[in-house]
Scaffold this motif. Structure first.
Motif, PDB file in Angstrom:
ATOM      1  N   ASN A   2       0.870  -1.416  -0.259  1.00 34.16           N
ATOM      2  CA  ASN A   2       0.085  -0.307   0.592  1.00 34.16           C
ATOM      3  C   ASN A   2       0.995   1.124   0.199  1.00 34.16           C
ATOM      4  OD1 ASN A   2      -2.229  -1.292   0.031  1.00 34.16           O
ATOM      5  ND2 ASN A   2      -2.375  -1.429   2.405  1.00 34.16           N
ATOM      6  N   TRP A   3       2.273   1.700   0.587  1.00 30.72           N
ATOM      7  CA  TRP A   3       3.253   2.484   0.917  1.00 30.72           C
ATOM      8  C   TRP A   3       3.699   3.021  -0.435  1.00 30.72           C
ATOM      9  CZ3 TRP A   3       7.854   1.677  -1.225  1.00 30.72           C
ATOM     10  CH2 TRP A   3       8.334   0.404  -1.090  1.00 30.72           C
ATOM     11  N   PHE A   4       3.879   1.510  -1.901  1.00 29.32           N
ATOM     12  CA  PHE A   4       3.837   1.761  -3.307  1.00 29.32           C
ATOM     13  C   PHE A   4       2.877   2.529  -4.103  1.00 29.32           C
ATOM     14  CE2 PHE A   4       4.776   0.442  -7.043  1.00 29.32           C
ATOM     15  CZ  PHE A   4       5.867   0.801  -7.159  1.00 29.32           C
ATOM     16  N   GLY A   5       1.883   2.358  -3.901  1.00 33.62           N
ATOM     17  CA  GLY A   5       1.239   3.160  -4.142  1.00 33.62           C
ATOM     18  C   GLY A   5       0.891   4.079  -4.168  1.00 33.62           C
ATOM     19  N   THR A   6       1.085   3.974  -2.681  1.00 31.83           N
ATOM     20  CA  THR A   6       0.676   5.705  -2.091  1.00 31.83           C
ATOM     21  C   THR A   6       1.423   6.773  -2.503  1.00 31.83           C
ATOM     22  OG1 THR A   6      -0.467   4.580  -0.129  1.00 31.83           O
ATOM     23  CG2 THR A   6       0.356   7.455   0.282  1.00 31.83           C
ATOM     24  N   ILE A   7       2.493   6.853  -2.587  1.00 31.80           N
ATOM     25  CA  ILE A   7       3.768   6.724  -2.990  1.00 31.80           C
ATOM     26  C   ILE A   7       3.087   7.156  -4.295  1.00 31.80           C
ATOM     27  CG2 ILE A   7       6.585   6.583  -3.197  1.00 31.80           C
ATOM     28  CD1 ILE A   7       6.540   5.460  -0.756  1.00 31.80           C
ATOM     29  N   THR A   8       3.168   6.271  -5.709  1.00 32.51           N
ATOM     30  CA  THR A   8       3.251   6.501  -6.739  1.00 32.51           C
ATOM     31  C   THR A   8       2.144   6.752  -7.196  1.00 32.51           C
ATOM     32  OG1 THR A   8       3.907   4.037  -7.017  1.00 32.51           O
ATOM     33  CG2 THR A   8       2.444   5.066  -9.096  1.00 32.51           C
ATOM     34  N   MET A   9       0.850   7.899  -6.501  1.00 34.53           N
ATOM     35  CA  MET A   9      -0.063   8.686  -6.718  1.00 34.53           C
ATOM     36  C   MET A   9       1.001   9.264  -5.718  1.00 34.53           C
ATOM     37  SD  MET A   9      -2.726   6.666  -8.202  1.00 34.53           S
ATOM     38  CE  MET A   9      -3.778   7.435  -7.919  1.00 34.53           C
ATOM     39  N   GLN A  10       0.784  10.429  -5.038  1.00 29.57           N
ATOM     40  CA  GLN A  10       1.059  11.395  -4.921  1.00 29.57           C
ATOM     41  C   GLN A  10       2.564  11.848  -5.781  1.00 29.57           C
ATOM     42  OE1 GLN A  10       2.794  10.368  -0.860  1.00 29.57           O
ATOM     43  NE2 GLN A  10       1.217  10.854   0.473  1.00 29.57           N
TER      44      GLN A  10
END
Length: 309
Positions: A2-10
């Motif tokens: 989830n942290w990877f997806g969050t960073i990608t979206m940001q």
């Protein structure tokens, strides 16, 4: 993950924000340039074609470089083409400067000099050295020139110190003379200990008094140097006949000022002719005067064209 997806979206959000901001800044810049171009009255192209008209100047400036590296042939450019510049570069580096198998010159042009093969050429031991040419045989100090190819007039100031030094040393090695040009005799001309032809221009640099008039004593001092073999009187500008010359004050450094005998930082104007030479008779008299002062051969340089001769 989830942290990877969050960073990608940001990251994508930040990039999109930066993209929108960049597009906005570009549009704002275009609007500002449009207003500036439409309101200014100095450039008709920019006024009639705002923003787009600016590319004309950009492409004009870039055109020189594109022609030089992509479009111009090796021998098309003036005054020095790519082939000549490459030859100089290779020679200065000690590299091979020869081109095998033919020439890049256009040999079909009218008056092209062509060397044809000789069926029975002279052997090295049969070739005679060139006959020396004596200038001023009736002068107290005639000059016997051993070379028919010499260094033509280029002034110190138009040429830099290293260039004058290199030419002086090269002339000594080649056994030819070096013409000072109208800018006077500098210490860099003398450094190589080559034969010197001292040129007197219309501004009389190096042999002038504070008022810009001819000073015989200064010429006598210069001619007394053993390296100075001949004197040349320059009557007119070869590249701009009928006109004089202007040396901007910013180019008059202390060294240039000392060599030419003019104030530091002040512009200097070369007249379009020598005030004391108004006709052929006076020219002959002035040449005789210079010969009597120096005791050395004196010639003159001019542009032939008018009927005054």
């Amino acid at each position: 993950m989830n942290w990877f997806g969050t960073i990608t979206m940001q990251g994508l959000s930040l990039l999109s924000t930066l993209f929108v901001l960049a597009v906005g800044l570009v549009l704002a810049l275009i609007v500002v340039l449009f207003i500036i171009d439409r309101t200014q009255t100095k450039d008709a192209i920019r006024h009639n074609y705002p923003v787009i008209g600016r590319f004309r100047t950009i492409f004009t400036n870039l055109g020189e470089f594109f022609r030089q590296y992509f479009f111009a042939m090796d021998r098309e450019e003036m005054p020095f083409n790519r082939a000549e510049r490459d030859w100089i570069k290779h020679s200065s580096e000690g590299s091979d400067n020869t081109i095998a198998f033919g020439s890049t010159y256009n040999l079909n042009a009218v008056e092209t000099v062509i060397f044809i093969n000789c069926p029975f050429p002279l052997l090295d031991e049969e070739v005679k050295p060139p006959t020396p040419v004596t200038f001023g045989p009736d002068c107290p100090a005639p000059y016997k020139a051993l070379s028919t190819i010499n260094v033509s007039a280029m002034s110190y100031g138009a040429l830099s110190k290293p260039a004058v030094q290199a030419l002086s040393r090269g002339a000594k090695m080649a056994g030819c003379w070096m013409n000072t040009g109208e800018g006077g005799l500098s210490q860099w001309h003398l450094e190589g200990d080559c034969d010197i032809v001292f040129q007197i221009g219309t501004a009389k640099y190096g042999v002038r008094d504070e008022a810009g008039k001819f000073d015989p004593e200064k010429l006598r001092e210069i001619a007394a140097r053993p390296q100075v073999k001949m004197i040349e009187l320059k009557l007119s500008q070869g590249a701009k006949p009928g006109k004089g010359g202007l040396l901007p004050g910013v180019k008059v450094t202390p060294n240039i000022a000392a060599t030419r005998g003019i104030p530091v930082g002040k512009p200097s104007i070369s007249p379009n002719r020598h005030a004391e030479v108004e006709n052929v008779g006076q020219l002959i008299d002035h040449i005789n005067e210079l010969r009597q002062i120096t005791g050395k051969p004196v010639g003159f340089k001019t542009v032939i064209g008018a009927v005054g001769w």
